[in-house]
Structure formats: structure tokens, C-alpha cells
Design an enzyme around this catalytic site. Structure first.
Site, mmCIF file in Angstrom:
data_model
loop_
_atom_site.group_PDB
_atom_site.id
_atom_site.type_symbol
_atom_site.label_atom_id
_atom_site.label_comp_id
_atom_site.label_asym_id
_atom_site.label_seq_id
_atom_site.Cartn_x
_atom_site.Cartn_y
_atom_site.Cartn_z
ATOM 1 N N THR A 30 17.528 -18.267 -4.699
ATOM 2 C CA THR A 30 17.021 -16.933 -5.042
ATOM 3 C C THR A 30 15.622 -17.086 -5.629
ATOM 4 O OG1 THR A 30 19.227 -16.049 -5.363
ATOM 5 C CG2 THR A 30 17.425 -14.858 -6.433
ATOM 6 N N SER A 55 19.562 -24.760 -1.657
ATOM 7 C CA SER A 55 20.263 -24.579 -2.924
ATOM 8 C C SER A 55 21.421 -25.564 -3.017
ATOM 9 C CB SER A 55 20.795 -23.148 -2.964
ATOM 10 O OG SER A 55 21.449 -22.918 -4.177
ATOM 11 N N HIS A 62 24.117 -25.992 -4.770
ATOM 12 C CA HIS A 62 25.538 -25.683 -4.958
ATOM 13 C C HIS A 62 26.248 -25.296 -3.659
ATOM 14 C CE1 HIS A 62 25.822 -21.131 -4.938
ATOM 15 N NE2 HIS A 62 24.523 -21.240 -5.120
ATOM 16 N N THR A 122 10.292 -27.623 -18.173
ATOM 17 C CA THR A 122 10.814 -28.992 -18.227
ATOM 18 C C THR A 122 11.839 -29.202 -17.115
ATOM 19 O OG1 THR A 122 10.445 -29.017 -20.592
ATOM 20 C CG2 THR A 122 11.986 -30.664 -19.731
ATOM 21 N N CYS A 155 27.857 -12.192 -2.942
ATOM 22 C CA CYS A 155 27.023 -11.299 -3.746
ATOM 23 C C CYS A 155 27.482 -9.854 -3.619
ATOM 24 C CB CYS A 155 25.569 -11.390 -3.299
ATOM 25 S SG CYS A 155 24.937 -13.046 -3.251
HETATM 26 N N1 PLP Z 1 20.329 -17.228 1.042
HETATM 27 C C1 PLP Z 1 21.557 -17.317 1.560
HETATM 28 C C2 PLP Z 1 21.745 -17.276 3.042
HETATM 29 C C3 PLP Z 1 22.662 -17.441 0.713
HETATM 30 O O1 PLP Z 1 23.891 -17.545 1.236
HETATM 31 C C4 PLP Z 1 22.453 -17.458 -0.689
HETATM 32 C C5 PLP Z 1 23.612 -17.517 -1.613
HETATM 33 O O2 PLP Z 1 24.671 -17.015 -1.325
HETATM 34 C C6 PLP Z 1 21.138 -17.387 -1.182
HETATM 35 C C7 PLP Z 1 20.098 -17.263 -0.292
HETATM 36 C C8 PLP Z 1 20.848 -17.449 -2.666
HETATM 37 O O3 PLP Z 1 21.082 -18.759 -3.124
HETATM 38 P P1 PLP Z 1 21.314 -19.129 -4.676
HETATM 39 O O4 PLP Z 1 22.768 -18.978 -4.934
HETATM 40 O O5 PLP Z 1 20.865 -20.542 -4.790
HETATM 41 O O6 PLP Z 1 20.473 -18.237 -5.480
#
Ligand code: PLP
Length: 390
Positions: A74, A208, A210, A246, A334
Site C-alpha cells: 500500500t 509485499s 506477508h 530507521t 480489504c
Molecule cells: N495489491 C494487491 C493486488 C493486493 O492483494 C494487496 C493486499 O491485499 C495490496 C496491493 C496491498 O498490499 P499490503 O497488504 O502490503 O498493503
């Protein structure tokens, strides 16, 4: 029954090797990489090794690329989109270049910063519709790429909800030949697809940790240096002044270890998951009446299956599955909790009714054939219960 986790597109568990790699920097090696005394040495070396390794995974080797460590995609996507816009505003280049071209099924992390730039600074956002297969037609996207007026283009490599693969290579190459910066949201692609070519067609790539068994709150924005990006976070000189703060050394080391494992394991793991998914669908379709695989037959991530169950509202079905020990998701993570039809499914031309009865099943490292067979039983019982009650 042991709970069954089928929501790997939402997040994943940290892998054993990743945790072990991080441990050193949570304990003994706690120093700040920016300090010049001995406590900074090992953390600094770890961050720099992670930088080189992460770029190599995306095919972004050499001095042409910069790795900007951050808190996740994000942030990375906000940085890419707003950073390009701010750089343009500052050096005056944005003058006539005020168009932002994106796909119609982008994540919020792309749509919202683009919409904010439109509202706040008068940029123009063009959303290219997807066809019924969920993909943006390359010609339609390219038709919007006027080099005189386009500031940037952004396209998600793989959609998080249906798993649809977008033609990022074709669109990215078209952008490059026109001198338009191309942002690639590679969040769902890492660990599920071969991402080693990302640098050949993108200018900014967001990942990302995770999503591929790394820690939450650790991300990377890979940037081709030729593309000017302004910082969003000002402060000390970390990340060559493009993202101050940091370093989260343990998070960065975890991201790098997870990327490394994803790169090594991806081909065989993708084959395994796509085989499991095929078996699962065969079993589900023959056991539960009135289910439809949204996106079937189109290019998809190997682990993702979006299914509508006639007469079963998504959130009721998720709750019923959860009560039987199976975790799945209604729409993207989300959007969970909101009984709104999925934008992505509507964009593909599915009816509201079909969108409101869809769930996402996403397989991952921990998924076994036995889990999926139990999940089919849970789907059968849950659908029966819901249909009876309505
Ligand atoms: N883009 C996509 C396609 C995602 O699936 C997600 C998270 O679900 C994101 C962006 C955002 O990632 P983050 O969880 O690292 O903010």
C-alpha cells in the site's frame, strides 16, 4: 478438527527459515544500520545484501535499479503513483502530462491514490475496462497512452480476488517504448508466478512480504533510476532520501529470505497448487449443486478459485464455513465485512446476484489434498444449511 486456512491471498504465515533469518536482528544484532560504530556493521551489511538479492529476484540487477524498503505494497504503490505525480509537479513536467491510466480491477492501493490526485490536483484518471475474461485488452489500454499527456500507467499483475493475470508485459513494454512510466503491482504474483522478468517491462514494482510467507509490514518498491519519484516521507537519508525512517532490519531480512524461498520453490509449488485446485474443483462441482467458477478457463494464478454458490450470500457462506473450521474470504480481504458486490466481478460483467454469492478460496504452502476434501464437505453442508434457511 484442525482449522483449514484457505485464504492465502489475504496473508500467509511466516516460514521457518524466514523466522530464523529474522531472529538474529530481533536480538543480538539490534544496531541501527546508519550508525558508523561496530553495532551498525552487521545490520547494515544485512540490509545491503537484502537489497541486492531482492532486486535480483525481479531481474533488476545492476546500477539501473534502486530497492526502496518500506512498510508494504500500500505504501509502495502510493509512493510510486504520488511520487511520480509530485516529481512531475515539482519539475514542471506534469504540466501537460496529467493523465493516469489504470486497469478497472486495480487494488484500492492504486485506485485511491490516483483518485486523490485527481480530486486534489486535477489529474485525469482513465480506468480501462476489462473484458468478460477479467483482462484489460492490450489495444484498449495502449490506446489511452498518449505520450504527450500521460504521466503514468499502472496495472496489477494478478488480481487478488479472482486471480486473473493481466497482460503486464505487453502493456509495460508499450509504455516503455512511449517513455511513459509503468507501475506494476506484483503483490499477488510473487511466489505464484515467475517474476524474474518484471524489470524488463516495468519502471516501478511493488511487492509485499506477508503475501509470500514473509513478515507483515515489510515491503519493497523497486525503482528504475531513470524514472523520477519524489519522496512521501522526508527525514534522515535512508533509501537515498526517498523514504526516510530507521530501517526495520528484521523485516527487511525476512522479506529477503521469503523472496529467496519464493524464487526457489515457485515452479514446483505452482504446479502442485494448480493440480490441487483442479482436483478440488472437480470434487466440489460434483458434490455441490449450483456452483460456478468465476474466471474458469482464463489465465489465472495457480492457487486462486473464485466461486459463486447459487442462493448463498457470500458473508453467510464464509461464516458457515468458519463455523466448520474452514477460513475463506468473501471478495478481497480489504472488502470483507461489507455486503457490497465485488467491483472486480461486476467489472467482468457478472450479475450482481452472482457477485453477491461469490467467495474466494486461495490455496498455499500448508494446503493438502485432505484439507480440500474436508473443505468440499464443509461447502456441501454450509450451502445446504443456508439454502434451507432462505
Ligand atoms: N495489491 C494487491 C493486488 C493486493 O492483494 C494487496 C493486499 O491485499 C495490496 C496491493 C496491498 O498490499 P499490503 O497488504 O502490503 O498493503
Amino acid at each position: 478438527m484442525k482449522p483449514i486456512y484457505l485464504d492465502h491471498n489475504a496473508t500467509t504465515a511466516i516460514g521457518g527459515a524466514v523466522r530464523a533469518a529474522m531472529e538474529t536482528y530481533l536480538g543480538g544484532q539490534f544496531g541501527n544500520p546508519l550508525t558508523t560504530h561496530r553495532f551498525g556493521e552487521a545490520p547494515r551489511a544485512a540490509v545491503e545484501a537484502a537489497r541486492a538479492d531482492a532486486l535480483a529476484t525481479l531481474g533488476a540487477e545492476g546500477g539501473e535499479w534502486q530497492a526502496i524498503f518500506n512498510s508494504g505494497a500500500t505504501e509502495g504503490l502510493n509512493h510510486a503513483i504520488k511520487g511520480l505525480a509530485f516529481a512531475g509537479l515539482v519539475d514542471g513536467r506534469a504540466g501537460p502530462r496529467r493523465r493516469i491510466v489504470i486497469g478497472a480491477t486495480e487494488h484500492y492501493a492504486v485506485r485511491k491514490p490516483a483518485a486523490w490526485l485527481a480530486q486534489t490536483f486535477g489529474f485525469e484518471v482513465v480506468e480501462v475496462p476489462v473484458a468478460s475474461d477479467g483482462r484489460v485488452p492490450v489495444d484498449a489500454f495502449v490506446a489511452q497512452l498518449d505520450p504527450e499527456t500521460t504521466l503514468l500507467a499502472s496495472l496489477v499483475w494478478a488480481n487478488n480476488e479472482v486471480g486473473t493475470l493481466q497482460p503486464v508485459e505487453e502493456v509495460g513494454s508499450a509504455c516503455r517504448s512511449r517513455g511513459i512510466p509503468f507501475v506494476c503491482d506484483a503483490v499477488q504474483a510473487v511466489g505464484k508466478l515467475d517474476v524474474s522478468g518484471a524489470a524488463s517491462f516495468s519502471d516501478l514494482v511493488a511487492v509485499s512480504a506477508h503475501k509470500f510467507h514473509g513478515p507483515k509490514g515489510a515491503g519493497l518498491l523497486a525503482r528504475r533510476r531513470a524514472v523520477p519519484v519524489a519522496p512521501l516521507v522526508h527525514g534522515a537519508p535512508q533509501e537515498e532520501d526517498l523514504r526516510a525512517g530507521t530501517h526495520d532490519v528484521a523485516g527487511i531480512v525476512g522479506l529477503s529470505a521469503a523472496l529467496h524461498a519464493a524464487r526457489e520453490e515457485q515452479p514446483q509449488e505452482s504446479r502442485r497448487l494448480s493440480g490441487l485446485r483442479a482436483e478440488f474443483w472437480k470434487h466440489l462441482r460434483s458434490t455441490v449443486q449450483g456452483c460456478h467458477w468465476n474466471g474458469e478457463g482464463t489465465p489465472l494464478l495457480p492457487n486462486t478459485l473464485n466461486v459463486s454458490f447459487d442462493g448463498c450470500p457470500s458473508h453467510d457462506l464464509c461464516a458457515a464455513m468458519d463455523s466448520r473450521g474452514v477460513a475463506i474470504s468473501a471478495g478481497s480481504a480489504c472488502e470483507s465485512g461489507k455486503a457490497k458486490p465485488s467491483r472486480n466481478l461486476l467489472a467482468m460483467g457478472l450479475s450482481e446476484g452472482r457477485a453477491l454469492t461469490s467467495v474466494r478460496i486461495s490455496l498455499g504452502h500448508s494446503t493438502t489434498a485432505h484439507d480440500l476434501s474436508s473443505a468440499v464437505e464443509a461447502f456441501a453442508a454450509s450451502a445446504k444449511e443456508i439454502r434451507r434457511s432462505l
